[in-house]
Scaffold this active site. Structure first.
Site, PDB file in Angstrom:
ATOM      1  N   LYS A  35       1.027  -1.225  -0.057  1.00 53.52           N
ATOM      2  CA  LYS A  35      -0.234   0.094  -0.068  1.00 53.52           C
ATOM      3  C   LYS A  35       0.803   1.141  -0.008  1.00 53.52           C
ATOM      4  O   LYS A  35       2.427   1.203   0.259  1.00 53.52           O
ATOM      5  CB  LYS A  35      -0.969   0.009   1.427  1.00 53.52           C
ATOM      6  CG  LYS A  35      -0.254   0.031   2.646  1.00 53.52           C
ATOM      7  CD  LYS A  35      -0.974  -0.587   3.452  1.00 53.52           C
ATOM      8  CE  LYS A  35      -0.390  -0.193   5.120  1.00 53.52           C
ATOM      9  NZ  LYS A  35      -0.972  -0.817   6.057  1.00 53.52           N
ATOM     10  N   TYR A 255      16.874  30.069   7.934  1.00 53.43           N
ATOM     11  CA  TYR A 255      15.639  30.603   8.166  1.00 53.43           C
ATOM     12  C   TYR A 255      15.595  30.900   9.668  1.00 53.43           C
ATOM     13  O   TYR A 255      15.893  29.849  10.555  1.00 53.43           O
ATOM     14  CB  TYR A 255      14.522  29.824   7.805  1.00 53.43           C
ATOM     15  CG  TYR A 255      14.306  30.156   6.079  1.00 53.43           C
ATOM     16  CD1 TYR A 255      14.036  31.305   5.603  1.00 53.43           C
ATOM     17  CD2 TYR A 255      14.332  28.991   5.228  1.00 53.43           C
ATOM     18  CE1 TYR A 255      13.748  31.613   4.562  1.00 53.43           C
ATOM     19  CE2 TYR A 255      14.001  29.237   4.057  1.00 53.43           C
ATOM     20  CZ  TYR A 255      13.498  30.540   3.556  1.00 53.43           C
ATOM     21  OH  TYR A 255      13.526  30.777   2.264  1.00 53.43           O
TER      22      TYR A 255
HETATM   23  C1  LIG Z   1      -0.345  -2.046   6.595  1.00 50.92           C
HETATM   24  C2  LIG Z   1      -1.038  -3.084   7.018  1.00 50.92           C
HETATM   25  C3  LIG Z   1       0.012  -4.314   7.268  1.00 50.92           C
HETATM   26  C4  LIG Z   1       1.648  -4.395   7.281  1.00 50.92           C
HETATM   27  O1  LIG Z   1       1.961  -3.601   8.384  1.00 50.92           O
HETATM   28  P1  LIG Z   1       3.451  -3.562   8.636  1.00 50.92           P
HETATM   29  O2  LIG Z   1       3.755  -2.801   9.890  1.00 50.92           O
HETATM   30  O3  LIG Z   1       4.116  -2.513   7.665  1.00 50.92           O
HETATM   31  O4  LIG Z   1       4.032  -4.739   8.526  1.00 50.92           O
HETATM   32  C5  LIG Z   1      -0.637  -5.451   7.630  1.00 50.92           C
HETATM   33  N1  LIG Z   1      -1.840  -5.675   7.774  1.00 50.92           N
HETATM   34  C6  LIG Z   1      -2.649  -4.789   7.500  1.00 50.92           C
HETATM   35  C7  LIG Z   1      -3.995  -4.981   7.637  1.00 50.92           C
HETATM   36  C8  LIG Z   1      -2.172  -3.428   7.232  1.00 50.92           C
HETATM   37  O5  LIG Z   1      -3.163  -2.443   7.122  1.00 50.92           O
END
Ligand SMILES: *Cc1c(COP(=O)(O)O)cnc(C)c1O
Length: 358
Positions: A35, A255
């Protein structure tokens, strides 16, 4: 000259990390979570490197669409589930499986037009209190799904952990217990573990693990980096010095003039800033690697530039390479300095950064 700022994606590290996950969870299938554009590493690039995974996990149908357009035929699971009836035809067209976490989704599935059965991952809320059915409702949800012609028979049971990165806290054990009780006797394979649970909770590995961060070599376990678990960073963010200046004692840098030179000193200017996704709130003292050696940021990070204390490398010159994170400097270190986690940093690289693969 093109801006020298680039993110190098180490596709061999992605494959190495997948094999590390497999070694740690030898009896589980692996859903590679891709994702947020593959945690900022590039969705298609990551998926092509990880075709050895048993499935891909995405958070948006548009990501599933991109994976199919790239010719990837692995199972894909929509982790946050579908939102509206129209999404069901997309799931079927793209052959995508979906998480089901809410009663409104049961209603949409019940009213789905005839067509290919959709494989569903029934999500329990075992204590995270974000998505999922309450444990006491899971049997009824399962019964309803089971009866639906639109739903394939092999329903998966899943949950998500809230604090699996804290190996000494009881919450994960409690969530495991709630899950086991609520699903006792229900048919179907189980999926519980995110990356931290892959690394620290073997009892949670179950039939499918769902690592994201670990595949990119990033740890969320406080005070550690992926290398502590045998993982390799999959992204190196780098740039170059574009100026070296001698600044007088008592003069202030950048800055709001937040950093005062304690002596006459050389100051380097590197071509990266928050416009590239480097966190503006990284304070003075945050490390970079200049010519392979640690040096510190001084002053404010600005949109296009940052300033670096060159007292330890007085011979540094324009053109010298600067690594912001990656091989040799864990992104977790920068995350800790900037009061966030490595995940957020790699997800925040902006479009003007050139991506290259090695
Ligand atoms: C994002 C996600 C993962 C992966 O999590 P990590 O900490 O990156 O391993 C696994 N299961 C779900 C449902 C997620 O949303």
């Amino acid at each position: 000259m093109a801006r020298p700022t680039s993110a190098t994606i180490h596709t061999d590290a992605l494959r190495h990390n997948l094999s590390q996950v497999r070694q740690r969870a030898p009896n589980s299938r692996v859903m590679a979570v891709v994702k947020a554009d593959g945690y900022g590493h590039g969705l298609e690039r990551v998926a092509r490197a990880l075709t050895g995974a048993d499935a891909f996990g995405v958070a948006a149908l548009s990501d599933a669409e991109r994976l199919r357009a790239a010719g990837l035929s692995q199972p894909i699971v929509l982790l946050s589930g579908f939102d509206e009836p129209d999404d069901l035809s997309q799931l079927r067209r793209l052959n995508v499986e979906t998480v089901v976490h809410h009663v409104t989704q049961l209603e949409m599935l019940e009213q789905a037009p005839p067509g290919e059965p959709i494989r569903c991952w029934l999500k329990l809320d075992t204590g995270m209190h974000r998505l999922g059915f309450a444990p006491e409702y899971v049997r009824e949800a399962h019964t309803r799904l089971w009866a639906m012609p639109a739903v394939a028979d092999d329903i998966v049971l899943m949950n998500h952990f809230a604090s699996s990165d804290e190996f000494d806290k009881p919450q994960t054990r409690e969530q495991l217990h709630v899950f086991a009780e609520a699903t006792a006797g229900l048919p179907g394979v189980r999926s519980l573990a995110n990356s931290a649970a892959v690394l620290g909770w073997p009892a949670a590995h179950a039939d499918w693990v769902r690592p994201g961060g670990a595949l990119y070599g990033i740890s969320v376990v406080d005070g550690t980096s992926g290398t502590d678990f045998g993982l390799r960073p999959a992204m190196t963010l780098s740039t170059r010095l574009i100026a070296v200046n001698r600044i007088r004692k008592g003069e202030r840098i950048g800055y709001s003039a937040t950093w005062e030179c304690p002596e006459d000193m050389p100051v380097g200017v590197a071509a990266i800033g928050y416009g590239d996704g480097y966190p503006r709130h990284a304070p003075a003292g945050t490390p970079v690697l200049l010519n392979g050696q640690r040096a510190n940021i001084i002053g404010r990070v600005s949109m296009d530039l940052m300033t670096i204390d060159l007292r330890a490398q007085p011979d540094a010159k324009p053109g010298d390479p600067v690594v912001l994170w990656g091989v040799g400097l864990p992104v977790e270190t920068i995350g800790a300095a900037a009061d966030t986690i490595g995940y957020e940093l790699v997800c925040s690289i902006t479009r003007r950064v050139r991506f290259v693969e090695d």
